[in-house]
Design a protein around this motif. Structure first.
Motif, PDB file in Angstrom:
ATOM      1  N   GLU A 258      -2.815   9.047   3.250  1.00 35.80           N
ATOM      2  CA  GLU A 258      -2.645   7.603   3.157  1.00 35.80           C
ATOM      3  C   GLU A 258      -1.192   7.207   3.359  1.00 35.80           C
ATOM      4  O   GLU A 258      -0.885   6.219   4.070  1.00 35.80           O
ATOM      5  N   VAL A 259      -0.272   7.952   2.770  1.00 35.91           N
ATOM      6  CA  VAL A 259       1.145   7.668   2.954  1.00 35.91           C
ATOM      7  C   VAL A 259       1.549   7.835   4.417  1.00 35.91           C
ATOM      8  O   VAL A 259       2.305   7.027   4.980  1.00 35.91           O
TER       9      VAL A 259
ATOM     10  N   PRO B 155       0.813  -1.226   0.000  1.00 30.10           N
ATOM     11  CA  PRO B 155       0.000   0.000   0.000  1.00 30.10           C
ATOM     12  C   PRO B 155       0.840   1.268   0.000  1.00 30.10           C
ATOM     13  O   PRO B 155       0.440   2.281  -0.599  1.00 30.10           O
ATOM     14  N   GLU B 156       2.002   1.225   0.667  1.00 29.20           N
ATOM     15  CA  GLU B 156       2.855   2.419   0.633  1.00 29.20           C
ATOM     16  C   GLU B 156       3.366   2.680  -0.776  1.00 29.20           C
ATOM     17  O   GLU B 156       3.359   3.828  -1.258  1.00 29.20           O
ATOM     18  N   ALA B 157       3.796   1.601  -1.450  1.00 28.81           N
ATOM     19  CA  ALA B 157       4.255   1.769  -2.832  1.00 28.81           C
ATOM     20  C   ALA B 157       3.124   2.242  -3.740  1.00 28.81           C
ATOM     21  O   ALA B 157       3.329   3.074  -4.632  1.00 28.81           O
TER      22      ALA B 157
ATOM     23  N   GLN C 194      -7.520  -2.191   9.196  1.00 29.08           N
ATOM     24  CA  GLN C 194      -8.824  -1.520   9.087  1.00 29.08           C
ATOM     25  C   GLN C 194      -8.661  -0.021   8.867  1.00 29.08           C
ATOM     26  O   GLN C 194      -9.379   0.588   8.055  1.00 29.08           O
ATOM     27  N   ASP C 195      -7.731   0.602   9.604  1.00 31.55           N
ATOM     28  CA  ASP C 195      -7.495   2.043   9.397  1.00 31.55           C
ATOM     29  C   ASP C 195      -7.019   2.328   7.967  1.00 31.55           C
ATOM     30  O   ASP C 195      -7.444   3.307   7.336  1.00 31.55           O
ATOM     31  N   MET C 196      -6.147   1.460   7.488  1.00 29.67           N
ATOM     32  CA  MET C 196      -5.650   1.662   6.128  1.00 29.67           C
ATOM     33  C   MET C 196      -6.763   1.483   5.097  1.00 29.67           C
ATOM     34  O   MET C 196      -6.836   2.211   4.100  1.00 29.67           O
ATOM     35  N   LYS C 197      -7.657   0.517   5.316  1.00 32.31           N
ATOM     36  CA  LYS C 197      -8.779   0.307   4.411  1.00 32.31           C
ATOM     37  C   LYS C 197      -9.726   1.502   4.413  1.00 32.31           C
ATOM     38  O   LYS C 197     -10.224   1.927   3.358  1.00 32.31           O
TER      39      LYS C 197
END
Length: 507
Positions: free
Chosen positions: A239-240, A208-210, A351-354
């Motif tokens: 997001e990053v 996800p970072e990439a 979950q936070d990332m989603k």
């Protein structure tokens, strides 16, 4: 005779002469006076006959091959005042019309060969040669090639059989190594399982970072009018940042259990290295087995038909593979468990990332929608602009046609004026009504041409302005298409690989 007044007068010139007019006589076609030169040309008007139609037999060969009517001694061509080399009637000597005075040659060509010789040369050039030798050589070479390729096929079949046996051995040993890898995984305690999940989560977190960084970098490729810091850009930056915070929590948790798993990691790395080598070897031998003479991967490699320096024996390979499996089993039995609660950090972070990914996708969708609407409006304006350009160009073509017609009228008027100004003699060159009309017509044509030229310049200027606006519209549409391609197509494909919370939990 002395008293005759008409003695010294010409009856054809003097009107007062009473002499009788002499009757005029004319020669008919082909007739001549008896006193003419007896050596004159025999040509008479009407003596040239129309061309004769040549009829060839239905079974005659083509015209470029020898014909039955060809002469073997060359073409017989006569010479005379009328003939292939005749320059016409010559009268430089009294014998000018006699045959044999001039040579059979003119200033254009000299005949070298006859038509029969030309056709005979064509037949010689079309006759094939050395056909029997080519057929014999073809049969001999094909027989030798068939024998050679049969022997090569036998050797290659034998080599393929050996390769198949080696592939079976490699597949069997690879299967045993895979069983050892599964066994050491099963023997790992709950702490190791959580640690592996956490480490896998850290690896997955790179994706996800990439993705976020690549989306930000892709959006920098937008053209200048669309390089704005919109909501989608803000959400990507957030997001990053969230991915960085989640990674920090994962790394802090992972450092607490890293020491307990050192031996297991070494053993697993060793067995996986052996498994990787066997996979590579199996792939290479499988590729060699699948290769054929028509493969596009084959090349010449001089010097490979020899034993390499690092080659081992088959017995050592079997011993090393068995020892690698046994060492893995011993390390698996000595492994220790370390328990901890790591699932909460993994699940909550995923979950936070989603959630942040959903916010970013919504912002991107809104940006794409507004850009599509703007692009559609720009395309509508471009369509209207193109129609306007077409209308203006039709108008310019009509003006050019009108100017061509006026040019014809101007030439007509100028020609009439020139004829009247310079061809009427003396007092006839007067300024009559026709002259005034022609002068007025020429002036009106000149004024009309100047007016149409002005309109032409205005139309050209309008077309140039429309073309400039067309270029601006096309550049703007290209800019919006570029932005849509980035936000809607490329970013969607990249973000489709965004991992889900389930992938983090089951890593």
């Amino acid at each position: 005779m002395a008293n005759n007044p008409n003695m010294y007068t010409c009856p054809f010139i003097c009107p007062n002469s009473s002499g009788a007019p002499v009757a005029e006589t004319y020669l008919k076609a082909g007739e001549s006076h008896a006193s003419e030169n007896p050596f004159a040309s025999p040509y008479k008007p009407g003596m040239i006959q129309p061309p004769e139609h040549k009829v060839h037999p239905h079974d005659a060969p083509p015209l470029y091959l020898p014909q039955p009517t060809d002469s073997t001694s060359g073409d017989i061509l006569g010479m005379g005042p009328i003939g292939p080399w005749a320059p016409g009637h010559v009268d430089w000597t009294p014998q000018a019309g006699m045959t044999g005075v001039r040579p059979v040659v003119d200033k254009y060509s000299i005949t070298h060969y006859s038509t029969g010789e030309w056709r005979k040369n064509n037949l010689h050039m079309l006759t094939p040669r050395a056909t029997d030798k080519a057929k014999a050589l073809d049969a001999s070479i094909k027989g030798d090639l068939q024998k050679a390729f049969n022997a090569l096929d036998n050797k290659q079949n034998e080599t393929n059989t050996k390769l198949k046996g080696r592939v079976k051995d490699l597949a069997r040993m690879k299967k045993n190594v895979e069983k050892a890898v599964k066994a050491i995984t099963k023997e790992t305690n709950a702490l190791e399982a959580d640690r592996n999940k956490l480490k896998s989560a850290c690896r997955i977190l790179m994706l996800p970072e990439a993705i976020s960084r690549e989306c930000l970098e892709l959006r920098t490729n937008r053209y200048e009018p669309d390089l704005v810091r919109d909501d989608a850009e803000q959400e990507l930056i957030k997001e990053v940042a969230i991915v960085g915070e989640i990674r920090r929590v994962f790394q802090d948790t992972l450092a607490k259990v890293e020491t307990q798993l050192a031996y297991n990691k070494a053993a697993k790395a060793s067995i996986e290295s052996d498994w990787s080598d066997k996979m590579v070897t199996l792939k290479i031998d499988g590729q060699n087995l699948s290769m054929g003479g028509d493969s596009n991967l084959i090349l010449h490699h001089p010097g490979v038909a020899r034993w390499p320096e690092n080659a081992t024996t088959l017995e050592f390979w079997e011993h090393y593979s068995a020892e690698s499996i046994r060492n893995c089993e011993e390390v698996r039995k000595k492994s220790e468990h370390l328990r901890g609660d790591l699932m909460t950090a993994i699940v909550k972070g995923s979950q936070d990332m989603k959630t942040q990914a959903d916010r970013t996708n919504a912002a991107l969708a809104e940006t794409v929608l507004s850009t599509e609407q703007l692009c559609a409006k720009l395309e509508e304006n471009l369509k209207d602009n193109l129609q306007t350009i077409a209308d203006v160009e039709n108008l310019i073509d009509h003006l050019k046609e009108s100017l061509r017609q006026l040019d014809q009228r101007d030439k007509l008027s100028n020609t009439r004026l020139r004829n009247r100004n310079y061809n009427r003699p003396n007092v006839e060159n007067c300024r009559d009504k026709a002259q005034y009309a022609l002068m007025g017509e020429a002036k009106f044509i000149k004024e009309t041409v100047d007016s149409l030229n002005g309109k032409m310049r205005k139309a050209e200027a309008v077309r140039a302005e429309l073309m400039k606006y067309r270029g601006e519209l096309e550049r703007e549409i290209a800019c919006k298409r570029k932005s849509l391609n980035i936000d809607q197509d490329r970013l969607s494909r990249v973000r489709a690989h965004m991992p889900t919370p389930e992938e983090f939990a089951n890593a």
